[in-house]
Design a protein around this motif. Structure first.
Motif, PDB file in Angstrom:
ATOM      1  N   TRP A 121       1.010  -1.260   0.016  1.00  0.00           N
ATOM      2  CA  TRP A 121       0.121  -0.029   0.119  1.00  0.00           C
ATOM      3  C   TRP A 121       0.981   1.286  -0.119  1.00  0.00           C
ATOM      4  CZ3 TRP A 121      -4.790   1.821  -0.687  1.00  0.00           C
ATOM      5  CH2 TRP A 121      -4.813   3.063  -0.282  1.00  0.00           C
ATOM      6  N   ARG A 122       1.876   1.389   0.934  1.00  0.00           N
ATOM      7  CA  ARG A 122       2.711   2.552   0.892  1.00  0.00           C
ATOM      8  C   ARG A 122       3.679   2.918  -0.304  1.00  0.00           C
ATOM      9  NH1 ARG A 122       6.602   1.451   3.994  1.00  0.00           N
ATOM     10  NH2 ARG A 122       5.894  -0.512   5.063  1.00  0.00           N
ATOM     11  N   LEU A 123       3.949   1.574  -1.004  1.00  0.00           N
ATOM     12  CA  LEU A 123       4.779   1.995  -2.216  1.00  0.00           C
ATOM     13  C   LEU A 123       3.874   2.089  -3.417  1.00  0.00           C
ATOM     14  CD1 LEU A 123       7.507  -1.009  -1.879  1.00  0.00           C
ATOM     15  CD2 LEU A 123       7.867   1.518  -1.831  1.00  0.00           C
ATOM     16  N   GLY A 124       2.648   1.455  -3.160  1.00  0.00           N
ATOM     17  CA  GLY A 124       1.621   1.828  -4.277  1.00  0.00           C
ATOM     18  C   GLY A 124       1.754   1.287  -5.751  1.00  0.00           C
ATOM     19  N   LYS A 125       2.831   0.463  -5.789  1.00  0.00           N
ATOM     20  CA  LYS A 125       2.937  -0.029  -7.264  1.00  0.00           C
ATOM     21  C   LYS A 125       3.650  -1.349  -7.270  1.00  0.00           C
ATOM     22  CE  LYS A 125       7.202   2.514  -7.429  1.00  0.00           C
ATOM     23  NZ  LYS A 125       7.840   3.440  -8.438  1.00  0.00           N
ATOM     24  N   GLY A 126       3.405  -2.153  -8.470  1.00  0.00           N
ATOM     25  CA  GLY A 126       4.011  -3.597  -8.321  1.00  0.00           C
ATOM     26  C   GLY A 126       2.782  -4.539  -8.358  1.00  0.00           C
ATOM     27  N   GLU A 127       3.150  -5.893  -7.853  1.00  0.00           N
ATOM     28  CA  GLU A 127       2.003  -6.828  -7.936  1.00  0.00           C
ATOM     29  C   GLU A 127       1.957  -7.550  -6.406  1.00  0.00           C
ATOM     30  OE1 GLU A 127       2.311  -9.782 -10.617  1.00  0.00           O
ATOM     31  OE2 GLU A 127       2.890  -8.391 -12.250  1.00  0.00           O
ATOM     32  N   LEU A 128       0.928  -7.681  -6.112  1.00  0.00           N
ATOM     33  CA  LEU A 128       0.504  -8.338  -4.859  1.00  0.00           C
ATOM     34  C   LEU A 128      -0.304  -9.362  -4.935  1.00  0.00           C
ATOM     35  CD1 LEU A 128       0.718  -8.192  -1.501  1.00  0.00           C
ATOM     36  CD2 LEU A 128      -1.451  -7.018  -1.584  1.00  0.00           C
ATOM     37  N   HIS A 129       0.144 -10.654  -4.563  1.00  0.00           N
ATOM     38  CA  HIS A 129      -0.671 -12.091  -4.731  1.00  0.00           C
ATOM     39  C   HIS A 129      -1.018 -12.591  -3.378  1.00  0.00           C
ATOM     40  CE1 HIS A 129       0.276 -12.400  -9.021  1.00  0.00           C
ATOM     41  NE2 HIS A 129       1.278 -11.389  -8.683  1.00  0.00           N
ATOM     42  N   ASP A 192       5.887  -8.104  -5.006  1.00  0.00           N
ATOM     43  CA  ASP A 192       6.943  -8.293  -5.849  1.00  0.00           C
ATOM     44  C   ASP A 192       8.041  -6.927  -5.502  1.00  0.00           C
ATOM     45  OD1 ASP A 192       5.700  -5.996  -7.213  1.00  0.00           O
ATOM     46  OD2 ASP A 192       5.944  -6.937  -9.182  1.00  0.00           O
ATOM     47  N   GLY A 193       7.514  -5.770  -4.783  1.00  0.00           N
ATOM     48  CA  GLY A 193       8.537  -4.782  -4.405  1.00  0.00           C
ATOM     49  C   GLY A 193       8.588  -3.886  -5.529  1.00  0.00           C
ATOM     50  N   ASP A 197      14.423  -5.259  -5.557  1.00  0.00           N
ATOM     51  CA  ASP A 197      14.586  -6.257  -4.656  1.00  0.00           C
ATOM     52  C   ASP A 197      14.407  -6.163  -3.327  1.00  0.00           C
ATOM     53  OD1 ASP A 197      15.040  -8.017  -7.030  1.00  0.00           O
ATOM     54  OD2 ASP A 197      17.506  -8.031  -6.861  1.00  0.00           O
ATOM     55  N   VAL A 198      15.056  -5.057  -2.811  1.00  0.00           N
ATOM     56  CA  VAL A 198      15.038  -4.773  -1.440  1.00  0.00           C
ATOM     57  C   VAL A 198      13.578  -4.645  -0.673  1.00  0.00           C
ATOM     58  CG1 VAL A 198      17.330  -3.603  -1.270  1.00  0.00           C
ATOM     59  CG2 VAL A 198      15.192  -2.381  -1.663  1.00  0.00           C
ATOM     60  N   ASN A 199      12.716  -4.515  -1.779  1.00  0.00           N
ATOM     61  CA  ASN A 199      11.167  -4.232  -1.538  1.00  0.00           C
ATOM     62  C   ASN A 199      10.406  -5.727  -1.501  1.00  0.00           C
ATOM     63  OD1 ASN A 199      11.508  -1.538  -0.815  1.00  0.00           O
ATOM     64  ND2 ASN A 199      11.167  -0.885  -2.739  1.00  0.00           N
ATOM     65  N   PHE A 216       6.848 -19.864   6.593  1.00  0.00           N
ATOM     66  CA  PHE A 216       7.811 -18.796   6.477  1.00  0.00           C
ATOM     67  C   PHE A 216       7.450 -17.729   6.174  1.00  0.00           C
ATOM     68  CE2 PHE A 216       8.640 -20.865   2.535  1.00  0.00           C
ATOM     69  CZ  PHE A 216       8.965 -19.990   1.957  1.00  0.00           C
ATOM     70  N   TRP A 217       8.473 -16.584   6.432  1.00  0.00           N
ATOM     71  CA  TRP A 217       8.337 -15.277   5.767  1.00  0.00           C
ATOM     72  C   TRP A 217       9.737 -15.100   5.373  1.00  0.00           C
ATOM     73  CZ3 TRP A 217       6.867 -14.597  11.055  1.00  0.00           C
ATOM     74  CH2 TRP A 217       7.836 -14.376  11.833  1.00  0.00           C
ATOM     75  N   THR A 218       9.866 -14.363   4.174  1.00  0.00           N
ATOM     76  CA  THR A 218      11.088 -14.126   3.452  1.00  0.00           C
ATOM     77  C   THR A 218      11.160 -12.604   2.953  1.00  0.00           C
ATOM     78  OG1 THR A 218      12.561 -14.995   2.077  1.00  0.00           O
ATOM     79  CG2 THR A 218      10.363 -15.117   1.631  1.00  0.00           C
ATOM     80  N   TYR A 219      12.422 -12.216   3.013  1.00  0.00           N
ATOM     81  CA  TYR A 219      12.602 -11.126   2.126  1.00  0.00           C
ATOM     82  C   TYR A 219      13.823 -11.222   0.912  1.00  0.00           C
ATOM     83  CZ  TYR A 219      10.925  -8.763   6.145  1.00  0.00           C
ATOM     84  OH  TYR A 219       9.775  -8.262   7.455  1.00  0.00           O
ATOM     85  N   ASP A 220      14.052 -12.658   1.090  1.00  0.00           N
ATOM     86  CA  ASP A 220      14.952 -12.863  -0.259  1.00  0.00           C
ATOM     87  C   ASP A 220      14.156 -12.756  -1.462  1.00  0.00           C
ATOM     88  OD1 ASP A 220      17.587 -14.348  -1.020  1.00  0.00           O
ATOM     89  OD2 ASP A 220      15.901 -15.584  -1.862  1.00  0.00           O
ATOM     90  N   SER A 221      14.881 -12.150  -2.275  1.00  0.00           N
ATOM     91  CA  SER A 221      14.280 -11.677  -3.761  1.00  0.00           C
ATOM     92  C   SER A 221      13.982 -12.738  -4.713  1.00  0.00           C
ATOM     93  CB  SER A 221      15.149 -10.561  -4.316  1.00  0.00           C
ATOM     94  OG  SER A 221      16.429 -10.893  -4.610  1.00  0.00           O
ATOM     95  N   GLU A 222      15.356 -13.720  -4.706  1.00  0.00           N
ATOM     96  CA  GLU A 222      14.987 -15.184  -5.392  1.00  0.00           C
ATOM     97  C   GLU A 222      14.052 -15.816  -4.942  1.00  0.00           C
ATOM     98  OE1 GLU A 222      18.805 -16.774  -5.673  1.00  0.00           O
ATOM     99  OE2 GLU A 222      19.858 -15.050  -6.524  1.00  0.00           O
ATOM    100  N   THR A 223      13.591 -15.776  -3.811  1.00  0.00           N
ATOM    101  CA  THR A 223      12.703 -16.758  -3.228  1.00  0.00           C
ATOM    102  C   THR A 223      11.015 -16.166  -3.752  1.00  0.00           C
ATOM    103  OG1 THR A 223      13.883 -17.541  -1.408  1.00  0.00           O
ATOM    104  CG2 THR A 223      11.499 -17.915  -1.157  1.00  0.00           C
ATOM    105  N   VAL A 224      11.102 -14.966  -3.480  1.00  0.00           N
ATOM    106  CA  VAL A 224       9.858 -14.191  -3.641  1.00  0.00           C
ATOM    107  C   VAL A 224       9.583 -14.334  -5.280  1.00  0.00           C
ATOM    108  CG1 VAL A 224       8.864 -11.950  -3.924  1.00  0.00           C
ATOM    109  CG2 VAL A 224      10.237 -12.635  -1.905  1.00  0.00           C
ATOM    110  N   ASP A 225      10.511 -14.159  -6.024  1.00  0.00           N
ATOM    111  CA  ASP A 225      10.596 -14.408  -7.522  1.00  0.00           C
ATOM    112  C   ASP A 225      10.059 -15.753  -7.750  1.00  0.00           C
ATOM    113  OD1 ASP A 225      11.313 -11.628  -8.000  1.00  0.00           O
ATOM    114  OD2 ASP A 225      13.348 -12.096  -8.526  1.00  0.00           O
TER     115      ASP A 225
END
Length: 240
Positions: A121-129, A192-193, A197-199, A216-225
């Motif tokens: 919401w704060r970034l306001g762009k990208g994809e949320l699934h 997808d930030g 990647d950092v988002n 689990f939760w993750t901030y790892d960009s490769e796992t998110v992708d």
């Protein structure tokens, strides 16, 4: 590899937190502090340094070290919700990415999900699934997700198995109605930030007992992708 297999893979890579030069009470405190993680806490002594410190390792390989005070969280009996950004023990949490949590109830899962939704919401762009398991669970969350989908630049997708009618909505929310067992059993929120990647962040869990979730939760960009690619390739059917 499926969502369930990804969870199993993370679960099989348990990390170890070794506490040096401290008493048993501190060790028990840390075990309780990280009790909802897939983390073993052990105690050792070292004559090379008088200071108390902790070492995080994975598969017997060094990951990071931190002072004991930086790892011990401030006790707060009223604080029960999981936190993604707890500054009290950031040195270890930075390296506990993709560490399992166990037995989260619905309230804890909602609180964890809100962290990711708020970032989108704060970034306001990208994809949320987001996966809701069933349409009957998605229904009560429609106000939140219609609001998210109304954000210009934010592409929002919801996934659920058919046990009720598809909720009516006027927003550009995309609803995927899927009959796959892993959709019925999985709770996930993936952002997808906006391509940065950092988002990127994700929460992925499965219901192993009635309304008790392991994941689990993750901030790892490769796992998110990987999760996003899997969802796009596996569940492209759009109901509405």
């Amino acid at each position: 590899m499926s969502l369930t297999e990804l969870i199993r893979g993370v679960e099989n890579h348990e990390k170890t937190l070794t506490v040096f030069n401290s008493d048993g009470d501190v060790v028990e405190t840390l075990r309780a502090q990280f009790g909802d993680r897939n983390l073993t806490v052990e105690r050792e002594t070292s004559d090379r340094t008088p200071a108390s410190f902790v070492v995080l390792s994975s598969d017997e390989e060094f990951v990071t070290a931190a002072s004991l005070p930086s790892v011990l969280a401030d006790e707060s009996p009223d604080e029960t919700e999981p936190e993604f950004d707890s500054e009290t023990y950031r040195p270890i949490l930075d390296h506990l990415d993709e560490t399992m949590f166990t037995s989260y109830d619905t309230d804890q899962m909602v609180a964890a999900s809100r962290e990711i939704e708020d970032r989108a919401w704060r970034l306001g762009k990208g994809e949320l699934h987001a996966g809701f398991q069933k349409l009957s669970i998605l229904g009560p969350q429609m106000d939140v997700y219609e609001r998210l989908a109304s954000k210009e630049g934010l592409d929002v997708h919801a996934y659920a198995a058919p046990d009720a009618d598809v909720p009516e909505h006027d927003s550009p929310l995309t609803i995927h109605v899927e009959r796959a067992e892993e959709i019925r059993e999985s709770w996930f929120v993936v952002y997808d930030g906006a391509g940065i990647d950092v988002n990127k962040c994700a929460l992925l869990a499965e219901e192993r007992e009635p309304r008790s979730f392991y994941g689990f939760w993750t901030y790892d960009s490769e796992t998110v992708d990987w999760i996003l690619d899997y969802l796009r390739q596996s569940y492209g059917l759009v109901e509405q």
